[in-house]
Design an enzyme around this catalytic site. Structure first.
Site, PDB file in Angstrom:
ATOM      1  N   ASP A 195      -8.849   3.189  -2.110  1.00 49.86           N
ATOM      2  CA  ASP A 195      -9.764   3.554  -1.032  1.00 49.86           C
ATOM      3  C   ASP A 195     -11.046   4.140  -1.578  1.00 49.86           C
ATOM      4  O   ASP A 195     -11.223   5.356  -1.640  1.00 49.86           O
ATOM      5  CB  ASP A 195      -9.079   4.559  -0.096  1.00 49.86           C
ATOM      6  CG  ASP A 195      -7.870   3.939   0.583  1.00 49.86           C
ATOM      7  OD1 ASP A 195      -7.828   2.699   0.676  1.00 49.86           O
ATOM      8  OD2 ASP A 195      -6.987   4.691   1.010  1.00 49.86           O
ATOM      9  N   GLU A 242       2.703   5.210  -3.842  1.00 52.53           N
ATOM     10  CA  GLU A 242       2.668   6.169  -4.977  1.00 52.53           C
ATOM     11  C   GLU A 242       3.950   6.981  -5.071  1.00 52.53           C
ATOM     12  O   GLU A 242       4.253   7.434  -6.187  1.00 52.53           O
ATOM     13  CB  GLU A 242       1.468   7.098  -4.807  1.00 52.53           C
ATOM     14  CG  GLU A 242       0.132   6.418  -4.950  1.00 52.53           C
ATOM     15  CD  GLU A 242      -0.202   5.443  -3.820  1.00 52.53           C
ATOM     16  OE1 GLU A 242       0.201   5.714  -2.684  1.00 52.53           O
ATOM     17  OE2 GLU A 242      -0.818   4.425  -4.121  1.00 52.53           O
ATOM     18  N   ASP A 285       0.857  -1.188   0.000  1.00 50.75           N
ATOM     19  CA  ASP A 285       0.000   0.000   0.000  1.00 50.75           C
ATOM     20  C   ASP A 285       0.898   1.244   0.000  1.00 50.75           C
ATOM     21  O   ASP A 285       2.119   1.145   0.127  1.00 50.75           O
ATOM     22  CB  ASP A 285      -0.848  -0.057   1.288  1.00 50.75           C
ATOM     23  CG  ASP A 285      -1.953   0.982   1.309  1.00 50.75           C
ATOM     24  OD1 ASP A 285      -2.286   1.535   0.252  1.00 50.75           O
ATOM     25  OD2 ASP A 285      -2.486   1.252   2.415  1.00 50.75           O
TER      26      ASP A 285
END
Ligand code: NAG
Ligand code: NAG
Ligand code: NAG
Ligand code: NAG
Ligand code: NAG
Ligand code: NAG
Length: 878
Positions: A586, A421, A418
């Site tokens: 999300d 980015e 997770d």
């Protein structure tokens, strides 16, 4: 590029320059030194007038390379003559080879010399056309425009939560990977996939722009009504792959030849997964496992979010709430019951709890001063692994080996990555991440441990009330054996294609429409220079997550060298599917998110070649409802990656929480599991041929215009049409059936073609239709785990087409080995006879026990008991 030297006929409107204000003065490039050898054309491009220096300085000397790489792939590369400008490293995307002796190309390259422009044609049809606008190639800005037909059907350009068929006016697709909570539409999300598919009634083609810099791709019309698409990127080179089609699925296959085939997954990975953020301790996790089993809902894999970590630090356990001995008991319990366990790992490592800095594997703000770059994420001030450092893989492997050790650690079966980015909560300029974290991130003290836990039959004594907790084994360890890092210092002698010097790496003059604001906001500073060759984060930001994915896959492989690693990631770049799967981030427990998940899943699975994909079932953020969760369970049954996941603080949404949702879940898992070998077979085919197994309707019926904008129905494999209910309070579906034979899954009845309203679709229903002409292998009954499922016999469901024939496939192997012996079986049905053909390299322990024939003439369904061993070719009269 046959006919390449033919000068273009003047194009209609070629002189019309549109109001691109500051770009209008850019002189373009003139062509010289044109050379053509066989399938390859090269030329020099020189700036054709005074530099316009709009967003940086114009590069005076470029080179053009055009290659007919295969009969259906044309490569066009425009790069700087000095080869200093950054290009996506081969380690991230290995460039495809040219075929040695390609057949005559379906694509043709035409160009105009002065100023330079080009067109790509298939037959007489112009697919890509840059004429009439000058390309711009500056130090921090590239611009290229192509004209398109009016009302184009364009798809792709992810990651986004917009319609599957993209808007064609006033539309900007920004590519800059971002922690995009709530996945708002019209914005840049977690991943970058700069490929589009242009579907026309008489043919489809694809255009892949291999560039990882921040960019805006704009789709709009000029004031005089001409449709265009243009690329505005803040770096890299103009590197295009044109894919000839002519059918949509051909484009997908051709794209897989450029970016790689997707990774095959284990059989169990297609089972049902449950997760949530906010399980307070290992007892609660165990209780969820227990509650699923009590509710009779098959749970294949249990997940844990960052809750298990000590103060949210990766590679640690919260010793009070998730002590190692209890974690090991939980994992053994799951494994004993043929269930699996997965936890999350983030890239950012707590600054104060880190190992690895000795080896220099984290990003440095200043290599000379030995100053690490710091951001702020869940654990507070953090450092970030530098995936370009050759030592980082060793560090990552060691952490995995230690923390996820079968003997002394948490023996996970798959991995969830997770925040890659990469996410940084601290806004730019992040002066004091530690202080920012204290004020904004660090969680309130966790709730007290529940005591005593509830009785959980089947769990070890230590999980039962009255048991006094045993001291847990400390999970922290001293520094690993030091291995001095060989960080190549940035030398003046720079390797090629690493990036121009003297750029503004923080605020380039051209600002992309990044929703987070400036490039470095909420992520790693773009001026950070990586170890190794010295790439700038400015150029490589969009590949950070994919590099983490590939390092994590390797680290999982060295723990279990023979098993296919399941790695689910948030951030992706083109080609990531070869290493990882993706969950869609999300999202929110809202009806529009349930709806858009179909388009998002189709884009990833069918276009981007990331077929292991799904969104959080019942929604992540916000509170779900019984109705939404039931509908979402039914839809999720047809996501390749089927996981319920929920936000901290939201109402509980495990499938057993409401009787109706539990009933929906049991029903859809039953259907999914009976179909699991069909799913596995279709998925496997994509991993070896690139043929997408999930398809929008227009992939299957490319000539039927009514399918082009359909993004609410889809094909699951090439035999099943799924038509979910998508609206709140609705019990109907406005479905469309192309002109073909379709049978209702539940009744066997034939449905008429055209637009049909399917009515009375209850909360535990989902319309499923079988396309005539196909044979679907089923398990005769479902099971509570996929391990058990593999012991069930097969049933063949034969759905004859209009010609009375049908065919289908079944792929079988041991379900998890990388180098597996396999059976690739083909079934053919005609005139009452069923043939079983193919390769039989794997022998299942079970046989085909029943054949069900659908069809009008003989009643809706006709079931025949049979016994067909799947160990060799045979033929049966039904
Ligand atoms: C496709 O259709 C367009 C018009 O719609 C036509 O101009 C073009 O020549 C056709 N291309 C081919 C390859 O048939
Ligand atoms: C184009 O989109 C922008 C941003 O969504 C909006 O502000 C603007 O009004 C739109 N322009 C037109 C002409 O629709
Ligand atoms: C499990 O089920 C019991 C009984 O319905 C319920 O009281 C408990 O809250 C549930 N726990 C979890 C974690 O789902
Ligand atoms: C960073 O993002 C925040 C909102 O999250 C915004 O207020 C701020 O202006 C942004 N800063 C920059 C430099 O873009
Ligand atoms: C969700 O429900 C919980 C518990 O009822 C409540 O505290 C919370 O505010 C709700 N969240 C939203 C976004 O409505
Ligand atoms: C597509 C869509 O509806 N996106 C919404 C997602 O949620 C965020 C915030 O939660 C909204 O801002 C978006 O509009």
């Amino acid at each position: 590029m046959r006919g390449a030297l033919v000068l273009l006929a003047p194009l209609v409107g070629a002189a019309v320059l549109t109001s691109r204000s500051d770009l209008d003065d850019c002189p373009g490039y003139s062509t010289s030194n044109i050379q053509q050898f066989g399938q390859r054309l090269t030329a020099d491009l020189s700036l054709a007038g005074d530099a316009c220096n709009t967003y940086g300085s114009d590069l005076p000397d470029l080179k053009l390379l055009v290659e007919e790489q295969s009969e259906h792939r044309l490569h066009v590369l425009i790069y700087d003559a000095n080869e200093e400008v950054y290009q996506v490293p081969e380690s991230v995307i290995l460039r495809p080879e040219c075929e040695k002796e390609p057949k005559e190309s379906h694509l043709r390259f035409d160009y105009e010399e002065n100023p330079f422009s080009f067109r790509v044609l298939r037959g007489d049809e112009v697919l890509f056309d840059t004429s009439g606008t000058n390309l711009v190639f500056q130090s921090q800005y590239l611009y290229l425009r192509t004209w398109l037909p009016n009302h184009p059907n364009l798809y792709g350009l992810g990651e986004h939560s917009d319609s599957l068929r993209l808007p064609t006016t006033n539309y900007t697709r920004t590519m800059w990977n971002r922690d995009a909570y709530g996945i708002p539409s019209g914005t840049n999300l977690y991943g970058t996939h700069p490929i589009y598919i242009d579907h026309r009634k008489n043919g489809t083609h694809g255009v892949f722009f291999l560039n990882s810099n921040g960019m805006d791709i704009k789709i709009d019309k000029t004031e005089d009504g001409r449709q265009y698409l243009d690329y505005n990127t803040v770096g890299g080179v103009l590197d295009f792959y044109f894919l000839a089609g002519p059918r949509p699925k051909d484009v997908s296959v051709q794209y897989s030849e450029v970016v790689g085939l997707p990774a095959m997954q284990s059989y169990w990975a297609f089972g049902y997964h449950n997760c949530r953020y906010g399980y307070q301790d290992v007892f609660e996790v165990a209780e969820v496992v227990y509650n699923y089993s009590r509710a009779g809902i098959p749970l294949e894999t249990m997940w844990t979010d960052i809750d298990y970590m000590d103060r949210r630090r990766v590679f640690t356990l919260d010793e009070e709430r998730f002590p190692l001995d209890k974690m090991q008991e939980l994992v053994s319990h799951l494994h004993r019951h043929d269930q699996h366990y997965i936890v999350m790992v983030d890239p950012a490592v707590s600054h104060s709890g880190k190992r690895g800095s000795d080896r220099g594997v984290f990003l440095y703000r200043d290599h000379e001063q030995n100053e690490l770059y710091q951001g702020a994420v869940w654990p507070g001030a953090t450092v970030y692994p530098d995936w370009f450092n050759p030592d980082t893989q060793f560090y990552w492997n060691e952490e995995f080996k230690r923390f996820f050790s079968k003997e002394n650690g948490v023996d996970i079966d798959g991995l969830w990555i997770d925040m890659n980015e990469a996410s940084n909560f601290c806004p730019y300029p992040c002066q004091n991440p530690a202080e920012y974290a204290i004020e904004n991130i660090l969680p309130p003290p966790p709730p007290p441990i529940r005591s005593p836990p509830r009785r959980l039959p089947g769990f070890p004594a230590s999980f039962q009330p009255g048991h006094s907790p045993s001291p847990s084994i400390p999970t922290k360890r001293d520094n690993l054996v030091q291995k001095m890092g060989n960080i190549k210092k940035r030398t003046s002698e720079k390797a090629k294609k690493i990036g121009l010097a003297d750029r503004n790496l923080i605020n380039p003059a051209y600002q992309i429409a990044n929703l987070a604001g400036s490039l470095s906001n909420k992520t790693i500073d773009t001026e950070i220079i990586h170890a190794g060759d010295g790439y700038a984060e400015y150029d490589t930001h969009n590949i950070y997550g994919t590099m983490m994915g590939s390092a994590s896959r390797k680290a999982m492989l060295q723990r279990r060298p023979h098993a296919r690693p399941l790695v689910i990631t948030r951030s992706t770049f083109a080609g990531a599917g070869a290493q990882v799967g993706h969950w869609l981030g999300d999202n929110v427990s809202q009806w529009d998110k349930h709806r858009v998940s179909i388009a998002q899943m189709l884009a990833f699975a069918s276009i981007f070649q990331v077929p292991m994909v799904g969104t959080d079932v019942c929604g992540f953020a916000g509170n779900t409802t019984e109705e939404l969760c039931a509908r979402w369970a039914m839809l999720g049954g047809f996501y390749p990656f089927f996981r319920n996941h929920n936000e901290f603080g939201s109402v509980a949404q495990e499938f057993y929480r409401w009787p109706v949702v539990a009933q929906a879940a049991r029903k859809i898992i039953d259907i999914r599991y009976r179909l699991l070998d069909y799913l596995y077979t279709s998925f496997h085919r994509q991993t070896v041929t690139g043929t997408p197994f999930l398809q929008p309707l227009f992939y299957v019926y490319p000539e039927d215009e009514k399918t082009f904008g359909n993004e609410l129905q889809f094909f699951f494999g090439d035999a099943l049409l799924i038509s979910p209910v998508v609206g709140e309070g609705e019990d109907f579906v406005q479905a469309y059936f192309p002109d073909d034979v379709f049978y209702d899954w539940f009744t066997g009845a034939v449905v008429p073609g055209g637009s049909v309203t399917l009515r009375n679709v209850g909360l535990t229903d989902i319309p499923i239709h079988i396309r005539g002409g196909r044979i679907i292998p089923l398990r005769v009954t479902s099971a509570t785990t996929t391990t058990e499922l593999r012991k069930r016999g097969f049933e063949l469901l034969i759905a004859p087409g209009a010609d009375g024939r049908a065919a289908g496939e079944l792929y079988l192997d041991d379900g998890e080995s990388i180098e597996a012996r396999a059976a690739e079986i083909r079934f053919e049905f005609a005139q009452g006879r069923l043939k079983v053909l193919g390769k039989f390299g794997y022998h299942p322990t079970v046989a085909v026990e029943a054949v069900t024939l659908l069809g009008q003439g003989r009643g809706r369904r006709h079931v025949t008991r049979v016994h067909i061993e799947l160990t060799g070719p045979t033929e049966v009269k039904l």
